[in-house]
Design an enzyme around this catalytic site. Structure first.
Site, mmCIF file in Angstrom:
data_model
loop_
_atom_site.group_PDB
_atom_site.id
_atom_site.type_symbol
_atom_site.label_atom_id
_atom_site.label_comp_id
_atom_site.label_asym_id
_atom_site.label_seq_id
_atom_site.Cartn_x
_atom_site.Cartn_y
_atom_site.Cartn_z
ATOM 1 N N ASP A 336 0.828 -1.214 0.000
ATOM 2 C CA ASP A 336 0.000 0.000 0.000
ATOM 3 C C ASP A 336 0.861 1.262 0.000
ATOM 4 O O ASP A 336 1.988 1.248 0.461
ATOM 5 C CB ASP A 336 -0.927 0.023 1.223
ATOM 6 C CG ASP A 336 -0.160 -0.013 2.531
ATOM 7 O OD1 ASP A 336 0.796 -0.805 2.623
ATOM 8 O OD2 ASP A 336 -0.493 0.747 3.452
ATOM 9 N N GLU A 337 0.258 2.313 -0.495
ATOM 10 C CA GLU A 337 0.785 3.675 -0.371
ATOM 11 C C GLU A 337 2.287 3.782 -0.611
ATOM 12 O O GLU A 337 2.994 4.447 0.146
ATOM 13 C CB GLU A 337 0.473 4.212 1.037
ATOM 14 C CG GLU A 337 -0.993 4.254 1.346
ATOM 15 C CD GLU A 337 -1.288 4.630 2.800
ATOM 16 O OE1 GLU A 337 -2.264 5.361 3.008
ATOM 17 O OE2 GLU A 337 -0.562 4.205 3.711
HETATM 18 C C1 TNX Z 1 -4.175 4.168 5.406
HETATM 19 S S1 TNX Z 1 -5.170 1.813 4.240
HETATM 20 C C2 TNX Z 1 -3.171 3.222 5.543
HETATM 21 C C3 TNX Z 1 -2.443 3.143 6.796
HETATM 22 C C4 TNX Z 1 -2.921 4.128 7.802
HETATM 23 C C5 TNX Z 1 -4.417 4.265 7.726
HETATM 24 C C6 TNX Z 1 -5.005 5.159 8.766
HETATM 25 C C7 TNX Z 1 -3.752 1.447 4.088
HETATM 26 C C8 TNX Z 1 -3.525 0.233 3.354
HETATM 27 N N1 TNX Z 1 -2.851 2.253 4.620
HETATM 28 O O1 TNX Z 1 -1.059 3.302 6.566
HETATM 29 O O2 TNX Z 1 -2.528 3.698 9.062
HETATM 30 O O3 TNX Z 1 -4.748 4.746 6.463
HETATM 31 O O4 TNX Z 1 -6.377 5.139 8.716
#
Ligand code: TNX
Length: 521
Positions: A336-337
């Site tokens: 993710d991200e």
């Molecule tokens: C998004 S959702 C993230 C996390 C954060 C969260 C906080 C996702 C796969 N990654 O790194 O902790 O939002 O709500």
């Protein structure tokens, strides 16, 4: 005169007398409180037919079981002993002649599957039958909910332990019913995580996904890379001391969860969210923000280095040790991200992670962004934000876990007054986290591709289990029901009444839940 009315009187009076007499010596009727427990099971069973009477669990009761269901019988005995103070011996036998007993038997009804069970409560005793151990375990979990709320108390309560008679036949609609706990942003002790497992199992959830690494902390001992925990294990959001699990403690947790039919999914978040590892081993770094211990809450600034062979040795070693600690088939490798990872590198990384997972005998799970890479039917994508990625993953053959952030990110605040939580995705009141359907949430997503539901609890704003409970309860119970109970049997109007009836159960378990004004507590 022999009138019609007289004729009636002659017939009716002896009938009434007979009924009254039977009432004195025969089965007792269920009181409203006892009936309410039968009607309030969460998740709502596939079928529950009350019979109107009462079974009372008394101090002479035994738990009789066949060999196959001994573990379930013993677990139930352990749950019922503290509050009742009864001995409740577990005895191996067939129980056909027994009275005052809870009897476990093996069912030949294959349509119950692994997790289904039948529970019949008669005035003389209780029978739980299942085709597999998980089903027998869930039958026992339902039985706990049929008893008064005080059954969850840790000390002896003096009161009658009555249950309504009736028959429940029950099985889940989805195979994957889980929650994720982020132990990286804030560390949670093994005892806290065990308690979390108890909560999941109470609502018949069967997956605990542990987010074991992130920018702010690395929580699992890796013997071949000891600095991951010597350095990366000692920080957390806000500058606290962090912590980590030795492999021995982790293995003990896995076994504890297995006993309650909860599978632990370890997640190492790659190739982004990796700052704690880079700060421990700066030789892994090549681009992005220079690695130093990080205790803030920004995301998307760290990345593994594709150019270095050492990166792939690192991933291989970590997956190797983690796979050995994981009896289940899955390993979660994040994805993710990864905003600091160039897109070409990201796609190459995901293919490589897939290969490494496979080499160590595991199926890779990744957050939905992995759909951009060459994934296939041997991978699992976890949907959190983008319907497009979820659909893309399914189109490539991957199974999908549903964790829509606007519904089941239980780190989201209930409303603007909530004492913990974030709100970037939404404010999520209890009804909003209940009122959705995993099969229609992403339009057009092939039903057969939906593995299940999972509710993530990210821990930027919470530092211990008490704080976690405020966000988790009561929303967890609703997500459990979404995973277990087919949508056509669910409605908020019915659920909110059952949930209200569960308030005293949560209290007896020591849970300080959020008292939503939308629930008639
Ligand atoms: C998004 S959702 C993230 C996390 C954060 C969260 C906080 C996702 C796969 N990654 O790194 O902790 O939002 O709500």
């Amino acid at each position: 005169m022999y009138t019609h009315a007289n004729k009636l009187r002659i017939a009716v009076i002896p009938m009434l007398a007979a009924l009254l007499l039977a009432g004195c010596s025969g089965p007792r009727k269920a009181s409203p409180a006892v009936s309410q427990a039968f009607e309030s099971v969460i998740p709502k069973p596939a079928s529950a037919v009350p019979a109107g009477g009462i079974f009372e669990l008394t101090s002479d009761a035994q738990i009789i079981t066949d060999e196959a269901n001994k573990a379930a019988a013993e677990y139930l005995a352990e749950r019922l002993r503290p509050a009742t103070g009864f001995a409740l011996p577990v005895v191996v036998g067939d129980g056909s002649e027994s009275v005052h007993a809870i009897v476990y038997t093996t069912s030949s009804d294959a349509s119950l599957g692994n997790e289904g069970y039948e529970l019949s409560v008669a005035d003389k005793g209780v029978r739980i039958s299942a085709a597999a151990p998980a089903g027998a375990f869930y039958g026992g979990q339902t039985l706990r909910q049929l008893l008064p709320a005080a059954i969850e108390s840790g000390s002896v309560q003096t009161q009658p332990w009555e249950m309504a008679t009736g028959t429940i036949r029950d099985l889940p609609q989805l195979a994957w019913r889980g929650s994720m706990l982020d132990v990286a942003r804030h560390f949670f002790t093994i005892d806290e995580v065990k308690r979390y497992v108890d909560y999941l199992a109470y609502y018949k959830m069967n997956v605990l996904h542990l987010h074991l690494s992130d920018d702010q902390g690395w929580r699992i001992e890796i013997k071949s890379w000891p600095k991951l925990t010597e350095v990366g294990g000692k920080s957390e959001v806000g500058g606290g001391e962090g912590g980590f699990y030795t492999q021995e403690a982790y293995a003990d947790l896995v076994a504890y969860a297995q006993r309650q039919h909860v599978m632990i999914i370890p997640e190492i978040d790659l190739p982004g969210h990796i700052n704690a590892a880079l700060a421990s081993y700066p030789e892994l770094y090549c681009i992005g923000k220079k690695p130093e211990i990080y205790t803030g809450t920004e995301v998307g600034f760290s990345t593994l280095c594709r150019k270095k062979d050492l990166t792939f040795k690192f991933v291989d070693d970590v997956v190797n040790e983690l796979a050995a600690l994981t009896p289940g088939p899955y390993i979660h490798l994040g994805g993710d991200e990864a905003a600091a990872t160039p897109k070409d590198d990201y796609i190459a990384f995901v293919s490589k992670f897939h290969e490494i997972a496979k080499k160590h005998g595991k199926i890779m799970i990744g957050w939905e962004e992995i759909a951009q890479a060459a994934i296939d039917s041997n991978d699992v994508a976890q949907h959190w934000h983008s319907a497009e990625y979820a659909s893309m993953a399914a189109a490539k053959g991957a199974q999908v876990i549903m964790s829509p952030s606007t519904r089941v990110y239980v780190d989201m605040q209930y409303d603007s007054t909530s004492k913990f939580g974030l709100h970037w995705a939404a404010y999520i009141e209890v009804d909003e986290s209940y009122n959705w359907d995993p099969f229609t949430q992403v339009p057009g997503l092939d039903r057969s591709k939906i593995l299940g539901v999972e509710t993530p609890l990210w821990s930027e704003t919470i530092t211990n289990l008490d704080e976690a409970e405020y966000l988790l309860f009561p929303r967890l119970a609703g997500v459990a029901e979404i995973g277990w109970t087919p949508s056509d049997l669910r409605s908020w109007d019915n659920y909110k009444i059952r949930l209200a009836a569960h308030g005293p159960r949560m209290t007896a378990m020591g849970i300080d839940y959020y008292r939503s004004s939308r629930v008639p507590w």
